[in-house]
Design a protein around this motif. Sequence first.
Motif, PDB file in Angstrom:
ATOM      1  N   ALA A 185       0.819  -1.211   0.000  1.00 15.92           N
ATOM      2  CA  ALA A 185       0.000   0.000   0.000  1.00 15.92           C
ATOM      3  C   ALA A 185       0.853   1.261   0.000  1.00 15.92           C
ATOM      4  CB  ALA A 185      -0.940  -0.002   1.206  1.00 15.92           C
ATOM      5  N   ALA A 186       1.953   1.254   0.743  1.00 18.38           N
ATOM      6  CA  ALA A 186       2.833   2.427   0.762  1.00 18.38           C
ATOM      7  C   ALA A 186       3.414   2.682  -0.615  1.00 18.38           C
ATOM      8  CB  ALA A 186       3.955   2.228   1.783  1.00 18.38           C
ATOM      9  N   GLY A 187       3.794   1.617  -1.323  1.00 14.26           N
ATOM     10  CA  GLY A 187       4.341   1.778  -2.663  1.00 14.26           C
ATOM     11  C   GLY A 187       3.313   2.281  -3.652  1.00 14.26           C
ATOM     12  N   LEU A 188       2.118   1.715  -3.617  1.00 13.84           N
ATOM     13  CA  LEU A 188       1.066   2.152  -4.540  1.00 13.84           C
ATOM     14  C   LEU A 188       0.661   3.596  -4.256  1.00 13.84           C
ATOM     15  CD1 LEU A 188      -1.183  -1.041  -4.665  1.00 13.84           C
ATOM     16  CD2 LEU A 188       0.390  -0.207  -6.435  1.00 13.84           C
ATOM     17  N   ARG A 189       0.533   3.937  -3.009  1.00 16.88           N
ATOM     18  CA  ARG A 189       0.183   5.316  -2.660  1.00 16.88           C
ATOM     19  C   ARG A 189       1.245   6.290  -3.145  1.00 16.88           C
ATOM     20  NH1 ARG A 189      -0.257   6.860   3.579  1.00 16.88           N
ATOM     21  NH2 ARG A 189       2.009   6.688   3.325  1.00 16.88           N
ATOM     22  N   ALA A 190       2.507   5.936  -2.957  1.00 20.30           N
ATOM     23  CA  ALA A 190       3.594   6.800  -3.415  1.00 20.30           C
ATOM     24  C   ALA A 190       3.577   6.954  -4.928  1.00 20.30           C
ATOM     25  CB  ALA A 190       4.936   6.229  -2.951  1.00 20.30           C
ATOM     26  N   ALA A 191       3.314   5.865  -5.646  1.00 17.24           N
ATOM     27  CA  ALA A 191       3.278   5.924  -7.110  1.00 17.24           C
ATOM     28  C   ALA A 191       2.178   6.858  -7.596  1.00 17.24           C
ATOM     29  CB  ALA A 191       3.083   4.527  -7.687  1.00 17.24           C
ATOM     30  N   VAL A 192       1.050   6.854  -6.904  1.00 17.80           N
ATOM     31  CA  VAL A 192      -0.053   7.737  -7.277  1.00 17.80           C
ATOM     32  C   VAL A 192       0.273   9.185  -6.921  1.00 17.80           C
ATOM     33  CG1 VAL A 192      -2.458   8.331  -6.786  1.00 17.80           C
ATOM     34  CG2 VAL A 192      -1.810   5.937  -7.118  1.00 17.80           C
ATOM     35  N   GLU A 193       0.722   9.402  -5.703  1.00 17.42           N
ATOM     36  CA  GLU A 193       0.975  10.769  -5.237  1.00 17.42           C
ATOM     37  C   GLU A 193       2.063  11.458  -6.054  1.00 17.42           C
ATOM     38  OE1 GLU A 193       1.830  10.447  -1.093  1.00 17.42           O
ATOM     39  OE2 GLU A 193      -0.282  10.275  -0.513  1.00 17.42           O
ATOM     40  N   HIS A 194       3.020  10.713  -6.541  1.00 16.08           N
ATOM     41  CA  HIS A 194       4.115  11.288  -7.325  1.00 16.08           C
ATOM     42  C   HIS A 194       3.881  11.150  -8.827  1.00 16.08           C
ATOM     43  CE1 HIS A 194       6.785  12.183  -3.890  1.00 16.08           C
ATOM     44  NE2 HIS A 194       6.204  11.132  -3.343  1.00 16.08           N
ATOM     45  N   GLU A 195       2.651  10.766  -9.183  1.00 14.10           N
ATOM     46  CA  GLU A 195       2.210  10.693 -10.582  1.00 14.10           C
ATOM     47  C   GLU A 195       3.096   9.791 -11.430  1.00 14.10           C
ATOM     48  OE1 GLU A 195       1.782  14.765 -11.882  1.00 14.10           O
ATOM     49  OE2 GLU A 195      -0.135  14.957 -10.850  1.00 14.10           O
ATOM     50  N   MET A 196       3.580   8.722 -10.803  1.00 13.86           N
ATOM     51  CA  MET A 196       4.247   7.702 -11.599  1.00 13.86           C
ATOM     52  C   MET A 196       3.235   6.945 -12.448  1.00 13.86           C
ATOM     53  SD  MET A 196       7.307   8.302 -10.701  1.00 13.86           S
ATOM     54  CE  MET A 196       8.263   6.959 -11.388  1.00 13.86           C
ATOM     55  N   VAL A 197       1.998   6.891 -11.968  1.00 11.46           N
ATOM     56  CA  VAL A 197       0.882   6.347 -12.735  1.00 11.46           C
ATOM     57  C   VAL A 197      -0.257   7.357 -12.701  1.00 11.46           C
ATOM     58  CG1 VAL A 197       1.455   3.911 -12.416  1.00 11.46           C
ATOM     59  CG2 VAL A 197       0.066   5.084 -10.698  1.00 11.46           C
ATOM     60  N   VAL A 198      -1.040   7.384 -13.759  1.00  7.27           N
ATOM     61  CA  VAL A 198      -2.147   8.341 -13.874  1.00  7.27           C
ATOM     62  C   VAL A 198      -3.361   7.622 -14.453  1.00  7.27           C
ATOM     63  CG1 VAL A 198      -0.607  10.331 -14.168  1.00  7.27           C
ATOM     64  CG2 VAL A 198      -1.376   9.060 -16.178  1.00  7.27           C
ATOM     65  N   GLY A 199      -4.470   8.342 -14.512  1.00  5.51           N
ATOM     66  CA  GLY A 199      -5.664   7.825 -15.166  1.00  5.51           C
ATOM     67  C   GLY A 199      -6.228   6.593 -14.481  1.00  5.51           C
ATOM     68  N   GLU A 200      -6.709   5.646 -15.288  1.00  2.00           N
ATOM     69  CA  GLU A 200      -7.335   4.447 -14.743  1.00  2.00           C
ATOM     70  C   GLU A 200      -6.361   3.617 -13.918  1.00  2.00           C
ATOM     71  OE1 GLU A 200      -9.233   2.187 -17.762  1.00  2.00           O
ATOM     72  OE2 GLU A 200     -10.679   3.757 -18.290  1.00  2.00           O
ATOM     73  N   ARG A 201      -5.118   3.607 -14.317  1.00  2.00           N
ATOM     74  CA  ARG A 201      -4.117   2.845 -13.551  1.00  2.00           C
ATOM     75  C   ARG A 201      -3.975   3.443 -12.145  1.00  2.00           C
ATOM     76  NH1 ARG A 201      -0.662   2.157 -17.338  1.00  2.00           N
ATOM     77  NH2 ARG A 201      -0.603  -0.121 -17.573  1.00  2.00           N
TER      78      ARG A 201
END
Length: 375
Positions: A185-201
């Motif tokens: 969860a920490a990794g996924l949250r970080a990826a979202v917050e830092h816009e490593m992934v966008v949109g539906e992903r």
Amino acid sequence: MTPHHPHPDLAALLTRSREVIAAQQADNGAYPASPTFSAYRGYCWFRDGSFIADGMSAAGEPESAGRFFDWCSAVVLRHADAIAEIVGAAAAGAPLPDDRMLPARFTMGGELGHDQWWDFQLDGYGTWLWAMTEHANRHGLDPDRWRPAAVLTVDYLVSSWDRPCYDWWEEHDEHVHVSTLGCVAAGLRAAVEHEMVVGERADRARDVVARVDDVLASRGTVDGHLTKWLGTREPDGSLSALVAPLGLVDPGSELAGRTLDVIERELSTDGGIYRFRADTFYGGGRWPLLTCFYGLARAARGELEQARAAFDWAASTATDDLLLPEQVDGSLLDPSMRQEWVDRWGTVATPLLWSHAMLLRLAAAIDLIDTEETS
């Protein structure tokens, strides 16, 4: 925690910790778990390496950390086809068996190992996402060069986050472990917050983070504290990491406080933290790196006296050569099991790079180290 005498020369020990890690890092960025220990030599773990990189990044060694994340990225991209197959099978409702999931460790060259190991672990893939984005944010870097691998990693975790797998200690693959869920969860949250992934992903990643939160609240918490795995009341020393440095659990929350209190009450002797009460590995000793995680969590709560006591205990475990072990003898949980492991793999891993990195990380958190870039 019981106060413990610090190492007489902390500056030398912290310098030595930097030097040990830097000297052992491969040209391609990989960190060996331990350069001399028979079972670890020649392998790099995503979990251990990510925490090592975070320690180096926080201690003013950003170039070293960046090279490790380059290694992670290269490994993930190399196994892109395997990830696509895993994600596709999960989407079709026919998940692949554990032996076809990504391993916890790779050779230093980023290849699959040939030694039998307890390999299916999800936590390291979340940890690298978290550590990489923390590093980029800490040093004002553009993480774009790691984005393609981050996207693949998010897909992998979203597809498989709730599968039972081995924990940090490569045990009990029949359970879903709370620390593993926290790393994911920490990794996924970080990826979202830092816009490593966008949109539906990004939406799918957010959904998994929310689902992890729900699972931890409903099945991973007993008597107000986090548990080792879903369905038990027992704690685990790794749970401190969910408070800090991962920050998945609010440090000021009652959940954080109760979790740290139960770790201290049930997993601490004279200032050092055990993995779990039933531990028999090398007799079940206390681990400097877990004591540093505990100190980081206490520091995040503003409990600096307890954080410093944890640091002093961890520092006091250094050998005369200023090397930190994986665990220490004395006050073993099951002394009868120690010799069995010595006969199997030799003496306790020393140095363990993860131990050195966590000492650096805690030193930075409690202002015992100059975090100016030294490279």
